[in-house]
Every structure is written in structure tokens, then in C-alpha cells.
Write a protein that holds these residues in place. Sequence first.
Motif, PDB file in Angstrom:
ATOM      1  N   ALA A 189       0.822  -1.209   0.000  1.00  0.00           N
ATOM      2  CA  ALA A 189       0.000   0.000   0.000  1.00  0.00           C
ATOM      3  C   ALA A 189       0.857   1.259   0.000  1.00  0.00           C
ATOM      4  N   GLU A 190       1.904   1.296   0.809  1.00  0.00           N
ATOM      5  CA  GLU A 190       2.738   2.490   0.885  1.00  0.00           C
ATOM      6  C   GLU A 190       3.444   2.753  -0.433  1.00  0.00           C
ATOM      7  N   ALA A 191       3.938   1.687  -1.071  1.00  0.00           N
ATOM      8  CA  ALA A 191       4.618   1.863  -2.360  1.00  0.00           C
ATOM      9  C   ALA A 191       3.647   2.348  -3.432  1.00  0.00           C
ATOM     10  N   LEU A 192       2.448   1.784  -3.429  1.00  0.00           N
ATOM     11  CA  LEU A 192       1.462   2.221  -4.415  1.00  0.00           C
ATOM     12  C   LEU A 192       1.013   3.654  -4.156  1.00  0.00           C
ATOM     13  N   ALA A 293      -9.163   0.072  -3.235  1.00  0.00           N
ATOM     14  CA  ALA A 293      -8.882  -0.831  -4.353  1.00  0.00           C
ATOM     15  C   ALA A 293      -8.044  -2.020  -3.906  1.00  0.00           C
ATOM     16  N   ILE A 294      -7.080  -1.783  -3.016  1.00  0.00           N
ATOM     17  CA  ILE A 294      -6.264  -2.894  -2.509  1.00  0.00           C
ATOM     18  C   ILE A 294      -7.123  -3.867  -1.720  1.00  0.00           C
ATOM     19  N   LEU A 362      -7.585  -0.652  -9.156  1.00  0.00           N
ATOM     20  CA  LEU A 362      -6.330  -0.328  -8.483  1.00  0.00           C
ATOM     21  C   LEU A 362      -5.410   0.464  -9.402  1.00  0.00           C
ATOM     22  N   GLU A 363      -5.309   0.056 -10.649  1.00  0.00           N
ATOM     23  CA  GLU A 363      -4.482   0.814 -11.595  1.00  0.00           C
ATOM     24  C   GLU A 363      -5.046   2.210 -11.824  1.00  0.00           C
ATOM     25  N   GLU A 368      -1.214   4.717 -13.063  1.00  0.00           N
ATOM     26  CA  GLU A 368      -0.334   4.127 -14.057  1.00  0.00           C
ATOM     27  C   GLU A 368      -0.470   2.608 -13.974  1.00  0.00           C
ATOM     28  N   LYS A 369       0.105   1.914 -14.944  1.00  0.00           N
ATOM     29  CA  LYS A 369       0.005   0.463 -14.957  1.00  0.00           C
ATOM     30  C   LYS A 369       0.772  -0.136 -13.780  1.00  0.00           C
ATOM     31  N   VAL A 370       0.109  -1.023 -13.063  1.00  0.00           N
ATOM     32  CA  VAL A 370       0.723  -1.674 -11.911  1.00  0.00           C
ATOM     33  C   VAL A 370       1.368  -2.995 -12.313  1.00  0.00           C
TER      34      VAL A 370
END
Length: 372
Positions: A189-192, A293-294, A362-363, A368-370
Motif C-alpha cells: 500500500a505504501e509503495a502504491l 482498491a487494494i 487499483l491501476e 499508471e500500470k501496476v
Amino acid sequence: VETIVRDGPRAVAIRAEVEVVRRDQQSRLAFPNPGLSFSREGAGFTEFLQLEQALPIFGVRGALTRAGVAAAAAAEAERDARLWDLRSDATRAVARWAWAQDRATAAASDVQAVARLVDILRVREREGEGSRFDRLRVEQELAELQQMATSAAIDVSDARASVMALLPPDVTVTSVEVTPRQSASAVDAEALWARARSARAELRALQAAGDRARLEADVATRERWPTPILSGGVKRADTGVDRERGGVFGLSLAVPLFDTGSRMAARWVAEGVRIAAERTAIEQQVWAEVQRAIDALVRRRQAMTEAAGDALGVELATTAEVAYREGEIGVTALLDAVRTASRARVRDLERRLELQFAEIALERAVGEKVWP
């Protein structure tokens, strides 16, 4: 999806808005048109022919140029945000079309299976080995399945129409096939969230809009200084003895007595405060979207893992058909197994579609594309 985002009518309209903003800003840099005036006085005969030109100075054009660059940057970021939303909508529409195709195929398969059973029961009835009730009961089930197949075919047509509305007019697509995503098993979650803060075009658009508000306030401050208007020409006058010609030169300035530009500058300062507050609100909204979303993706994956899937339904229907042929169960139990297998297939397709929607959401939240 790539065709929709690149050449679709909505995408073309979105990109055209950037050019509109850019041209609008460039029009602010045009010099005022010169003025030509002619006057003639009858008493004593005097004629004037003059040319006037306003000359913007005090750095107004430079300030307008900087404000125009910021406005174009904001429009480009807004374009990227709308194109990303369009990509997400197109991906959802294509995924739904593929799901509708699979559902229609499953419905057609159920109709064929029950139709074969009806043929068997008719033969048995003619030979005296089957009952009329069993045949009528299965024919009624066949009619219901045919109605479901018709509804599934209509869903395919609706889904196709939704996608075709986004494609260029000269592109025709009859069917689609969705390639499974290579999604990672775990999400951070933090990175996203960090990726979303740098990737979301809405945040970049608000940043550029804040820069524009500051620069527009500078333009308003500079425009408080008067713009000099130079005038020059020729004069022909009657001196009493002869008519003589001579040059005319003039300079006029507007006195900033009532409009000093402070009101417009204050307006852009207030706009900057509003944009800053909106950016904070959007950041909180993006964080909530990423979290939601996550959570949805994790739950959808768990549901896919725990579900028995289509294989169990196929096995149930096959086993029931064998048992019916051997006389171990009646037609009611067989039809119940067929309905259960049909619902299992449809629900498995729905779970796959919901998982795709969760990945798309989520994307969309990240910007951007995950996954590849």
C-alpha cells in the motif's frame, strides 16, 4: 483499448482541448492592432492623418508568456488524467464484453445439453420406456434455458455496442479476447501510494494550476502600469497665406486611478488558495481510493482461491447424467444438477470479471500500470 485511447473520438476531443488552451494563451500575446485616424476642420482648414499604436511594456508580455506556459501544462496534465480515465473505462468495457461472450457460450452449451436430453426422452417416450411428465418437465427447463441464452446474447450485443462507441468510426470489431494479467501476489500500500502521488495526473494538473494562479497574479500586478500609446502622422493647415504640411507626434497614457489591478491580483491569489486546498483533498481521496482498491483486490483474490470453480459444476452435471441413464436418479434431480452446474459456471465467470474490475480499479487509483 490502445486504439480507443489513441484514435477514438473521445480521445481526439480530449487532446484537442489542449490545443484550444494553447491557442487561447497565444492570443493574449498578440500586439494591439494599430489605429488610423483622419480629421478635418473647416474653420481655417486643418487636416490630420495619424497612426496610433499601443506598446505594452513593464514586462507584461513576459509575464503573459510564463502564465501561458503554466496554463498549457495544467491542460496537458488534465488531458493525461482524462485519457487515463478513458483507458480504465475502455478496459472495463472490453472485459465486460469478453465476460458476456463467455456467458453466452456457457448458456448455449447448457441449451445444447438439455436439448440432447429432450431428444433422448422423446425416443424413450415413443418406445414406452419414458414418461410424458419427464419430457414435458425437461422441455420446460429447455425453454427457460433458451430464454437465458437470449438474454446472454443481448448482453453481448450491449457490451459490443459500448466498446464500438469508443472506437474510431472506421474500426469494426466482432469479438474480443482478454489476455490474463500477470498480477503480483502481494501489493504494498505504501509503495502504491507513493507511486500514485507522482503518477496521478490530477495532482500534476493542480500543481500547474497553482503555478498559473501565481503567475496570473503577477500579470495583473504588471498590468496596473499604463500602456503607452504612441501616435504620429502629418498635418496640413491653412496659415492665411498658404497651406503648409508638418509632422504630428503624441504620447498618451492611461492613469491607473480606479483600476490598479489589485482586485484581479487578489482574485488569482484566492484561486491559488482554493487550488492548494483542492490538492490536499485530492491527495486524501487518492489515498482512500488506493486503500479501497487494494482491499477489494485482496478479497476478490481470496474468493477466487476459495471457490471451487467451473470444474466442480461440470463434474456434477456429468455424474448426474450418468446416474440418470443408469436409473439411479430421476429427471428432477438431473435438472437440479444441470441448474447447479450452470450457476457454478456463471458465478465462476462473474468472479473472474470482478477480479479484473478490481485490478483495473487499483491501476486507476494509482494512475499508471501496476502490472504488465
